[in-house]
Design an enzyme around this catalytic site. Structure first.
Site, mmCIF file in Angstrom:
data_model
loop_
_atom_site.group_PDB
_atom_site.id
_atom_site.type_symbol
_atom_site.label_atom_id
_atom_site.label_comp_id
_atom_site.label_asym_id
_atom_site.label_seq_id
_atom_site.Cartn_x
_atom_site.Cartn_y
_atom_site.Cartn_z
ATOM 1 C CG ASN A 1 32.360 29.936 52.902
ATOM 2 O OD1 ASN A 1 32.771 29.603 51.779
ATOM 3 N ND2 ASN A 1 31.167 30.472 53.083
ATOM 4 C CG ASP B 1 30.455 28.379 49.903
ATOM 5 O OD1 ASP B 1 31.522 28.604 49.266
ATOM 6 O OD2 ASP B 1 29.617 29.268 50.117
ATOM 7 C CG ASP C 1 34.773 32.976 50.678
ATOM 8 O OD1 ASP C 1 35.979 33.287 50.759
ATOM 9 O OD2 ASP C 1 34.344 31.832 50.926
ATOM 10 C CG ASP D 1 32.331 45.864 38.674
ATOM 11 O OD1 ASP D 1 31.673 46.573 37.882
ATOM 12 O OD2 ASP D 1 33.136 44.990 38.310
ATOM 13 C CG HIS E 1 34.514 39.697 34.532
ATOM 14 N ND1 HIS E 1 35.042 40.975 34.416
ATOM 15 C CD2 HIS E 1 33.186 39.831 34.379
ATOM 16 C CE1 HIS E 1 34.054 41.824 34.198
ATOM 17 N NE2 HIS E 1 32.915 41.161 34.174
ATOM 18 C CG ASP E 2 32.961 40.467 30.688
ATOM 19 O OD1 ASP E 2 32.339 39.658 31.401
ATOM 20 O OD2 ASP E 2 32.809 41.702 30.761
ATOM 21 C CG ASP F 1 35.230 27.923 48.743
ATOM 22 O OD1 ASP F 1 34.667 28.618 49.615
ATOM 23 O OD2 ASP F 1 34.878 26.761 48.454
ATOM 24 C CG ASP G 1 28.867 46.475 34.213
ATOM 25 O OD1 ASP G 1 29.791 45.713 33.915
ATOM 26 O OD2 ASP G 1 27.671 46.257 33.925
ATOM 27 C CD GLU H 1 32.307 46.640 30.483
ATOM 28 O OE1 GLU H 1 32.548 45.529 30.004
ATOM 29 O OE2 GLU H 1 31.247 46.888 31.086
HETATM 30 C C1 GLC Z 1 29.778 44.166 31.605
HETATM 31 C C2 GLC Z 1 30.367 43.133 32.540
HETATM 32 C C3 GLC Z 1 29.789 41.801 32.196
HETATM 33 C C4 GLC Z 1 28.304 41.857 32.391
HETATM 34 C C5 GLC Z 1 27.675 42.996 31.590
HETATM 35 C C6 GLC Z 1 26.296 43.287 32.060
HETATM 36 O O1 GLC Z 1 30.166 43.978 30.307
HETATM 37 O O2 GLC Z 1 31.752 43.172 32.479
HETATM 38 O O3 GLC Z 1 30.345 40.761 32.942
HETATM 39 O O4 GLC Z 1 27.713 40.655 32.006
HETATM 40 O O5 GLC Z 1 28.397 44.195 31.741
HETATM 41 O O6 GLC Z 1 26.334 43.846 33.355
#
Ligand code: GLC
Length: 568
Positions: free
Chosen positions: A29, A31, A35, A104, A344-345, A27, A218, A271
């Protein structure tokens, strides 16, 4: 062959890709939300780690109901993250450090705030067909083909969305349903429409013109829906995976987007939930000209019961070993693997599969070393390189993630399930485990920003686990990752060597062997809390997670979570 510096063609075969989830990275800035300037500020740290590319999770304009995976404008940066100028600065600094940037690409759906969707809500709009609208099941025409099924709901079908609830939301003004495989705020685009596809390809070219080096796509294998959406039968995402026109769309995208730049080599990684090795090789076989690699999900499901990720069960190690080995075997000579344990999932691997208490460093590095010894391009998710762990959640109010909150609501508030039964699965598997801020230093808020309270709490273990301390400690997890990543530059065997799994049935030992022009690389790990007796093969120790590994070898014992790479 060991070369001074080995660079493969294409470049992504011997690179490691590092995923940045910008909300939680740094972070700048102050907040409370990470970023683009935060990425810019820490680019040299990533260069020091030795990575070849950054995959940046979405930074586009978004109402953030799914933290940016719900895009309202594909061509602008959300003010939370900064501006297009900031992105240009990120591209420049990464390129100057020899790091590529892949963005992404979220084109299975948009946000319901996207102007396309707003227009599409009008049945007379030219964009009506850009999304997937259907009339009530009871009103569908015979040629839409609703069969005389058992199910009596009035949605077009009974699919369930990935974030709980039906896949269809009723739109009162136009008296029709629209489809969303994820939340109602993420309506699915209709890839059948050729104008929409051209619009997406043009947008992708604009990003490539800006200097980005490829895309992580994605849920890309969900874009081609079955012809008849009124078909009966339960389901959800699984009914839309690798639909009838998926490969056609990927080939068209290659021609319309990437072929416009014959002098550049991009990275495309899809993905693809539900991918089998056969589908993956169809998608990544270079002669078919679709994608470079895909993220498979089979290995991420090995520790859940009844196909429900929130019902975790202990991992049986031979299942994981065999799964990753099968992907190496089956893609050999046909396609290319993307290797990952976290993103991140997913919850943090050291908590999920390792021991984040007594053997944090050893188990984090053992998992890392064994994954990176497989054949393919490894992906490292931010914080994995310091062994970040799951968060010690205490209450449902601490969560931000739409999937977690909806699941809780569906089970507990609507479904009347016992909260004490649902809670352990949430704590272990919530996506927010991956999304707590990166722990940069032993400073307030883990050094994520300076004074603002971060959007998700920082793991309280930051005073023991942080980048700053680890980068100056040669025996740290961070330095282990740095050494491991660096070996790819000199040891072609890691990229090109054949792959073999040894002692596949062993529940504690993980041993893989790579071979290349008479060289052998053995990656071995004791994946348990107990010592393991093993006479290690001869050769040079290239990588180890106990500092005295070379001297200790003669004892014939691997200590808890000890891993070594031996080369001869
Ligand atoms: C993918 C992303 C996930 C998102 C989902 C819907 O699985 O990695 O974070 O919630 O798609 O876009």
């Amino acid at each position: 062959m060991k070369k001074d510096v080995y660079v493969s063609d294409p470049w992504w075969k011997n690179s490691v890709v590092y995923q940045v989830y910008p909300r939680s990275f740094f972070d700048f800035n102050d907040d409370g939300v990470g970023d683009l300037k935060g990425l810019w500020a820490h680019a040299s740290r990533l260069a020091a780690l030795g990575i070849g590319a950054v995959w940046l999770s979405p930074v586009y304009v978004s109402p953030m109901r799914d933290n940016g995976y719900d895009i309202a404008n594909y061509d602008a940066i959300d003010p939370t993250f900064g501006s297009l100028d900031d992105l240009d600065d990120v591209i420049d600094i990464l390129h100057s450090l020899g790091i590529r940037l892949i963005m992404d690409l979220v084109v299975n759906h948009t946000s319901s705030d996207h102007p396309w969707f707003k227009e599409s809500c009008d049945p007379d709009s030219p964009k009506r067909d850009w999304y997937i609208w259907r009339s009530r099941r009871s009103e569908c025409t015979p040629n839409e083909g609703a069969g005389p099924g058992e199910w009596r709901g009035d949605e077009p079908n009974q699919w369930r969305s990935a974030f709980s609830g039906p896949t269809w939301t009723w739109h009162e003004p136009s008296q029709s349903y629209y489809m969303h495989l994820f939340s109602p705020e993420q309506p699915d685009l209709n890839w059948e429409n050729p104008e929409l596809r051209q619009e997406i390809y043009a947008m992708m070219r604009r990003w490539l013109d800006r200097g980005v080096d490829g895309f992580r796509m994605d849920v890309i294998n969900l874009i081609s829906k079955p012809e008849n959406l009124y078909e009966d039968g339960p389901g959800g995402l699984d009914r839309a995976m690798f639909g009838p026109r998926f490969h056609e769309y990927m080939q068209e995208m290659r021609r319309e987007v990437f072929d416009a730049y014959p002098d550049r080599t991009f990275l495309t990684v899809g993905e693809t939930p539900g991918a089998t090795p056969d589908q993956a090789s169809l998608t990544t076989d270079p002669t078919r000209r679709e994608l470079d690699m895909v993220f498979q999900f089979e290995h991420m499901g090995l520790d859940s019961a009844d196909g429900d990720k929130f019902h975790p069960k202990p991992l049986h190690l031979p299942d994981m070993k065999e799964n990753l080995a099968r992907w190496c075997r089956e893609l050999e000579g046909r396609g290319w693997n993307a290797l990952y344990l976290s993103n991140h999932d997913q919850p943090r691997p050291v908590s999920r599969f390792g021991n984040d208490r007594e053997y944090r460093h050893q188990s984090a590095t053992a998992w890392g070393a064994m994954l990176h010894a497989h054949k393919g391009t490894p992906f490292v998710y931010q914080g994995e390189e310091i062994g970040m762990a799951n968060f010690p959640w205490e209450s449902i109010d601490q969560f931000n993630d739409v999937e977690t909150i909806n699941y809780w609501r569906e089970c507990v508030e609507l479904g009347g399930q016992d909260p004490t039964q649902v809670w352990p699965g949430i704590v272990a598997m919530s996506r927010d485990n991956a999304r707590t801020p990166v722990q940069w230093a032993d400073l307030p808020h883990g050094g994520f920003g300076s004074s603002a309270t971060p959007w998700l709490p920082v793991n309280p273990d930051y005073s023991q686990v942080n980048v700053s301390d680890q980068a100056s400690d040669p025996n740290s997890t961070w330095c282990f990752y740095q050494t491991m990543i660096g070996l790819r530059d000199s040891y072609e065997i890691l990229t090109e060597g054949s792959f073999e799994l040894l002692q596949a049935e062993d529940e504690h030992l993980w041993w893989v062997r790579r071979e290349w022009h008479g060289e052998i690389l053995d990656a071995v790990a004791n994946m348990s809390d107990e010592p393991y007796e093993l006479a290690l093969p001869e050769g040079e120790v290239l990588l180890a997670n106990y500092p005295d590994a070379a001297e200790h070898r003669s004892t014939g014992v691997l200590r808890p979570w000890e891993t070594v790479w031996i080369w001869r």
